[in-house]
Design a protein around this motif. Structure first.
Motif, PDB file in Angstrom:
ATOM      1  N   ARG A  64     -11.465  69.652  53.103  1.00 13.58           N
ATOM      2  CA  ARG A  64     -11.977  69.721  51.568  1.00 13.58           C
ATOM      3  C   ARG A  64     -10.728  68.848  51.582  1.00 13.58           C
ATOM      4  N   HIS A  65      -9.296  68.273  51.995  1.00 14.38           N
ATOM      5  CA  HIS A  65      -8.135  67.757  52.103  1.00 14.38           C
ATOM      6  C   HIS A  65      -8.298  66.472  51.846  1.00 14.38           C
ATOM      7  N   THR A  66      -9.419  65.945  52.826  1.00 15.06           N
ATOM      8  CA  THR A  66     -10.090  64.330  52.340  1.00 15.06           C
ATOM      9  C   THR A  66     -11.188  63.597  51.708  1.00 15.06           C
ATOM     10  N   ARG A  67     -11.386  64.601  50.415  1.00 10.39           N
ATOM     11  CA  ARG A  67     -12.627  64.366  50.625  1.00 10.39           C
ATOM     12  C   ARG A  67     -12.990  65.022  48.540  1.00 10.39           C
ATOM     13  N   GLY A  68     -12.753  63.403  48.323  1.00  7.85           N
ATOM     14  CA  GLY A  68     -12.172  63.764  46.330  1.00  7.85           C
ATOM     15  C   GLY A  68     -11.643  64.435  46.056  1.00  7.85           C
ATOM     16  N   LYS A  69     -12.639  65.519  45.227  1.00  6.59           N
ATOM     17  CA  LYS A  69     -11.661  67.028  44.147  1.00  6.59           C
ATOM     18  C   LYS A  69     -10.917  67.072  45.083  1.00  6.59           C
ATOM     19  N   GLY A  70     -11.195  67.315  46.669  1.00  6.42           N
ATOM     20  CA  GLY A  70     -10.218  68.023  47.500  1.00  6.42           C
ATOM     21  C   GLY A  70      -8.682  67.584  46.984  1.00  6.42           C
ATOM     22  N   PHE A  71      -8.936  66.516  47.476  1.00  7.85           N
ATOM     23  CA  PHE A  71      -7.800  65.400  47.761  1.00  7.85           C
ATOM     24  C   PHE A  71      -7.323  65.264  47.101  1.00  7.85           C
ATOM     25  N   ILE A  72      -7.726  65.203  45.221  1.00  7.63           N
ATOM     26  CA  ILE A  72      -7.054  64.524  43.641  1.00  7.63           C
ATOM     27  C   ILE A  72      -6.628  66.109  43.460  1.00  7.63           C
ATOM     28  N   ASP A  73      -7.296  66.708  43.749  1.00  5.43           N
ATOM     29  CA  ASP A  73      -6.663  68.388  43.305  1.00  5.43           C
ATOM     30  C   ASP A  73      -5.419  68.935  44.210  1.00  5.43           C
ATOM     31  N   ASP A  74      -5.111  68.273  45.405  1.00 10.17           N
ATOM     32  CA  ASP A  74      -3.758  67.907  46.725  1.00 10.17           C
ATOM     33  C   ASP A  74      -2.979  67.712  46.182  1.00 10.17           C
ATOM     34  N   CYS A  75      -2.794  66.522  45.766  1.00 12.20           N
ATOM     35  CA  CYS A  75      -1.967  65.177  44.697  1.00 12.20           C
ATOM     36  C   CYS A  75      -1.473  65.967  43.603  1.00 12.20           C
ATOM     37  N   THR A  76      -2.077  66.464  42.633  1.00 14.13           N
ATOM     38  CA  THR A  76      -1.697  67.097  41.732  1.00 14.13           C
ATOM     39  C   THR A  76      -0.234  67.965  42.087  1.00 14.13           C
ATOM     40  N   LYS A  77      -1.387  69.320  42.824  1.00 18.71           N
ATOM     41  CA  LYS A  77      -0.272  70.279  43.373  1.00 18.71           C
ATOM     42  C   LYS A  77       0.767  69.322  43.715  1.00 18.71           C
ATOM     43  N   TYR A  78       0.184  68.258  44.900  1.00  9.07           N
ATOM     44  CA  TYR A  78       2.390  68.009  45.543  1.00  9.07           C
ATOM     45  C   TYR A  78       2.766  67.863  44.856  1.00  9.07           C
ATOM     46  N   ASN A  79       2.295  66.572  43.878  1.00  5.56           N
ATOM     47  CA  ASN A  79       2.902  65.704  42.959  1.00  5.56           C
ATOM     48  C   ASN A  79       3.248  66.768  41.754  1.00  5.56           C
ATOM     49  N   GLU A  80       2.681  68.114  41.377  1.00  6.75           N
ATOM     50  CA  GLU A  80       3.710  69.420  40.329  1.00  6.75           C
ATOM     51  C   GLU A  80       4.972  69.692  41.337  1.00  6.75           C
ATOM     52  N   ALA A  81       4.823  69.705  42.712  1.00 12.10           N
ATOM     53  CA  ALA A  81       6.453  70.725  43.222  1.00 12.10           C
ATOM     54  C   ALA A  81       7.194  69.949  43.309  1.00 12.10           C
ATOM     55  N   SER A  82       6.890  68.573  43.827  1.00  7.90           N
ATOM     56  CA  SER A  82       8.262  67.163  43.905  1.00  7.90           C
ATOM     57  C   SER A  82       8.704  66.989  42.302  1.00  7.90           C
ATOM     58  N   LEU A  83       7.600  67.444  41.797  1.00 16.31           N
ATOM     59  CA  LEU A  83       8.705  67.144  40.184  1.00 16.31           C
ATOM     60  C   LEU A  83       9.774  68.249  39.790  1.00 16.31           C
ATOM     61  N   LEU A  84       9.140  69.401  40.073  1.00 16.36           N
ATOM     62  CA  LEU A  84      10.151  70.774  40.369  1.00 16.36           C
ATOM     63  C   LEU A  84      11.782  70.445  41.335  1.00 16.36           C
ATOM     64  N   GLY A  85      10.907  69.497  42.272  1.00 15.06           N
ATOM     65  CA  GLY A  85      12.265  69.417  42.637  1.00 15.06           C
ATOM     66  C   GLY A  85      12.044  69.817  44.088  1.00 15.06           C
ATOM     67  N   TYR A  86      11.172  69.965  44.852  1.00  7.97           N
ATOM     68  CA  TYR A  86      11.150  70.609  46.212  1.00  7.97           C
ATOM     69  C   TYR A  86      10.445  69.608  46.947  1.00  7.97           C
ATOM     70  N   THR A  87      10.576  69.163  48.160  1.00  8.88           N
ATOM     71  CA  THR A  87      10.673  68.984  48.752  1.00  8.88           C
ATOM     72  C   THR A  87       8.924  68.802  49.781  1.00  8.88           C
ATOM     73  N   VAL A  88       7.867  68.013  50.106  1.00  9.40           N
ATOM     74  CA  VAL A  88       6.665  68.593  50.339  1.00  9.40           C
ATOM     75  C   VAL A  88       6.945  67.795  52.110  1.00  9.40           C
ATOM     76  N   LEU A  89       6.520  68.957  52.859  1.00  9.68           N
ATOM     77  CA  LEU A  89       5.999  68.198  54.143  1.00  9.68           C
ATOM     78  C   LEU A  89       4.244  68.356  54.146  1.00  9.68           C
ATOM     79  N   ARG A  90       3.941  67.681  54.755  1.00 10.49           N
ATOM     80  CA  ARG A  90       2.140  67.859  54.851  1.00 10.49           C
ATOM     81  C   ARG A  90       1.663  67.145  56.691  1.00 10.49           C
ATOM     82  N   VAL A  91       1.659  68.511  57.669  1.00 10.28           N
ATOM     83  CA  VAL A  91       1.546  68.090  58.669  1.00 10.28           C
ATOM     84  C   VAL A  91      -0.190  68.846  59.338  1.00 10.28           C
ATOM     85  N   THR A  92      -0.321  68.140  60.788  1.00 11.30           N
ATOM     86  CA  THR A  92      -1.975  67.843  60.888  1.00 11.30           C
ATOM     87  C   THR A  92      -1.688  68.943  62.101  1.00 11.30           C
TER      88      THR A  92
END
Length: 112
Positions: A64-92
């Protein structure tokens, strides 16, 4: 609370070990950080330190994280978190298995 994925559970076990070994603070799981989007949550959060950790699965199998809509939704979510001042670490799984994920988390928390 939603059941943790195998990936999230593995990271949770590593965090619990570090909590016992060196007192690493434990995060909140499935934390909702966008009040106007109740379904929007992150895997792990230390709200006081403004840190979010997302365990990204499906890296090699077109999850889900690497396909179309899932990737776009994740970008939105991470950008919103960043705009609130959060640091987002993405781990595999590779980051978790090697210890790199815990090292990044510890480095961040030690600086706070």
């Amino acid at each position: 609370m939603k059941k943790l994925s195998e990936l999230e559970e593995t990271l949770w076990v590593h965090m619990r070990a570090m909590h016992g070994d060196c007192g690493m603070p434990m995060p909140e799981r499935q934390f909702h950080y966008l009040p106007d989007r109740p379904r929007c949550h992150c895997d792990f959060c230390w709200p006081d330190q403004m840190l979010i950790v997302e365990a990204e699965g499906g890296v090699w199998n077109q999850g889900r994280h690497t396909r179309g809509k899932g990737f776009i939704d994740d970008c939105t979510k991470y950008n919103e978190a960043s705009l609130l001042g959060y640091t987002v670490l993405r781990v595999t799984m590779e980051h978790i298995s090697s210890g790199q994920a815990i090292e990044w988390i510890m480095r961040f928390l030690e600086d706070k």
